[in-house]
Write a protein that holds these residues in place. Structure first.
Motif, PDB file in Angstrom:
ATOM      1  N   THR A   2       0.826  -1.207   0.000  1.00 35.24           N
ATOM      2  CA  THR A   2       0.000   0.000   0.000  1.00 35.24           C
ATOM      3  C   THR A   2       0.857   1.252   0.000  1.00 35.24           C
ATOM      4  O   THR A   2       0.581   2.203  -0.744  1.00 35.24           O
ATOM      5  CB  THR A   2      -0.944   0.006   1.219  1.00 35.24           C
ATOM      6  N   GLN A   3       1.902   1.250   0.797  1.00 28.18           N
ATOM      7  CA  GLN A   3       2.784   2.428   0.851  1.00 28.18           C
ATOM      8  C   GLN A   3       3.413   2.689  -0.506  1.00 28.18           C
ATOM      9  O   GLN A   3       3.504   3.827  -0.943  1.00 28.18           O
ATOM     10  CB  GLN A   3       3.868   2.223   1.909  1.00 28.18           C
ATOM     11  N   ASP A  40      -9.036 -11.689   6.375  1.00 23.43           N
ATOM     12  CA  ASP A  40      -7.904 -11.020   7.017  1.00 23.43           C
ATOM     13  C   ASP A  40      -7.109 -12.010   7.870  1.00 23.43           C
ATOM     14  O   ASP A  40      -5.879 -12.057   7.801  1.00 23.43           O
ATOM     15  CB  ASP A  40      -8.422  -9.857   7.872  1.00 23.43           C
ATOM     16  N   ARG A  44      -3.158 -13.183   7.375  1.00 29.86           N
ATOM     17  CA  ARG A  44      -2.165 -12.984   8.440  1.00 29.86           C
ATOM     18  C   ARG A  44      -1.570 -14.297   8.933  1.00 29.86           C
ATOM     19  O   ARG A  44      -0.446 -14.306   9.425  1.00 29.86           O
ATOM     20  CB  ARG A  44      -2.773 -12.176   9.580  1.00 29.86           C
ATOM     21  N   ASP A  47       1.220 -14.827   6.487  1.00 24.16           N
ATOM     22  CA  ASP A  47       2.305 -13.867   6.691  1.00 24.16           C
ATOM     23  C   ASP A  47       1.759 -12.734   7.545  1.00 24.16           C
ATOM     24  O   ASP A  47       0.819 -12.046   7.129  1.00 24.16           O
ATOM     25  CB  ASP A  47       2.794 -13.325   5.344  1.00 24.16           C
ATOM     26  N   PRO A  48       2.312 -12.519   8.747  1.00 23.06           N
ATOM     27  CA  PRO A  48       1.790 -11.489   9.643  1.00 23.06           C
ATOM     28  C   PRO A  48       1.798 -10.067   9.068  1.00 23.06           C
ATOM     29  O   PRO A  48       1.056  -9.212   9.541  1.00 23.06           O
ATOM     30  CB  PRO A  48       2.711 -11.579  10.869  1.00 23.06           C
ATOM     31  N   SER A  49       2.601  -9.824   8.042  1.00 24.28           N
ATOM     32  CA  SER A  49       2.626  -8.477   7.455  1.00 24.28           C
ATOM     33  C   SER A  49       1.512  -8.285   6.417  1.00 24.28           C
ATOM     34  O   SER A  49       1.303  -7.178   5.933  1.00 24.28           O
ATOM     35  CB  SER A  49       3.980  -8.199   6.812  1.00 24.28           C
ATOM     36  N   TRP A  50       0.808  -9.360   6.078  1.00 22.54           N
ATOM     37  CA  TRP A  50      -0.299  -9.284   5.132  1.00 22.54           C
ATOM     38  C   TRP A  50      -1.579  -8.947   5.881  1.00 22.54           C
ATOM     39  O   TRP A  50      -1.606  -8.865   7.092  1.00 22.54           O
ATOM     40  CB  TRP A  50      -0.485 -10.605   4.407  1.00 22.54           C
ATOM     41  N   ARG A  53      -6.044  -3.763   5.007  1.00 25.67           N
ATOM     42  CA  ARG A  53      -5.552  -2.482   5.510  1.00 25.67           C
ATOM     43  C   ARG A  53      -6.698  -1.608   6.009  1.00 25.67           C
ATOM     44  O   ARG A  53      -7.830  -1.705   5.549  1.00 25.67           O
ATOM     45  CB  ARG A  53      -4.782  -1.732   4.419  1.00 25.67           C
ATOM     46  N   ASP A  57      -5.219   4.226   8.062  1.00 20.73           N
ATOM     47  CA  ASP A  57      -3.790   4.098   7.740  1.00 20.73           C
ATOM     48  C   ASP A  57      -3.520   4.528   6.305  1.00 20.73           C
ATOM     49  O   ASP A  57      -2.502   5.162   6.020  1.00 20.73           O
ATOM     50  CB  ASP A  57      -3.321   2.657   7.940  1.00 20.73           C
ATOM     51  N   GLU A  61      -1.146   7.654   5.110  1.00 21.24           N
ATOM     52  CA  GLU A  61      -0.084   7.472   4.121  1.00 21.24           C
ATOM     53  C   GLU A  61      -0.284   8.408   2.937  1.00 21.24           C
ATOM     54  O   GLU A  61       0.678   9.013   2.436  1.00 21.24           O
ATOM     55  CB  GLU A  61      -0.042   6.021   3.650  1.00 21.24           C
TER      56      GLU A  61
END
Length: 83
Positions: A2-3, A40, A44, A47-50, A53, A57, A61
């Motif tokens: 996303t960033q 969701d 996760r 992968d915990p970073s998935w 969003r 947030d 950004e």
């Protein structure tokens, strides 16, 4: 991811250009439906970073990159269109 999308759009868009994001998003840290919460959780677990969003947030950004989030529209299948 996303960033990178927001930062890339901020660099690439002409003045007045639009970035549209479509999909499931959390609102105030919460999934809006049980099916989105399950999705969701499944992301996760892989992968915990998935995961889904949060609109707040994404707004933060966008503002950090000189863009703004001006609209959140409900769409079919428990999704949103962010503009």
């Amino acid at each position: 991811v996303t960033q990178g999308i927001v930062a890339g759009a901020a660099r690439a868009l002409s003045p007045g250009g639009l970035l549209l994001l479509y999909g499931p998003f959390k609102v105030d840290g919460m999934c809006t439906t049980e099916s989105n919460a399950n999705f969701d959780r499944a992301l996760r677990e892989r992968d915990p970073s998935w995961g889904i969003r949060d609109v707040g947030d994404i707004r933060a950004e966008a503002e950090r990159c000189g863009l703004s989030l001006s609209e959140r529209r409900h769409m079919p299948a428990n999704n949103f269109l962010l503009r």
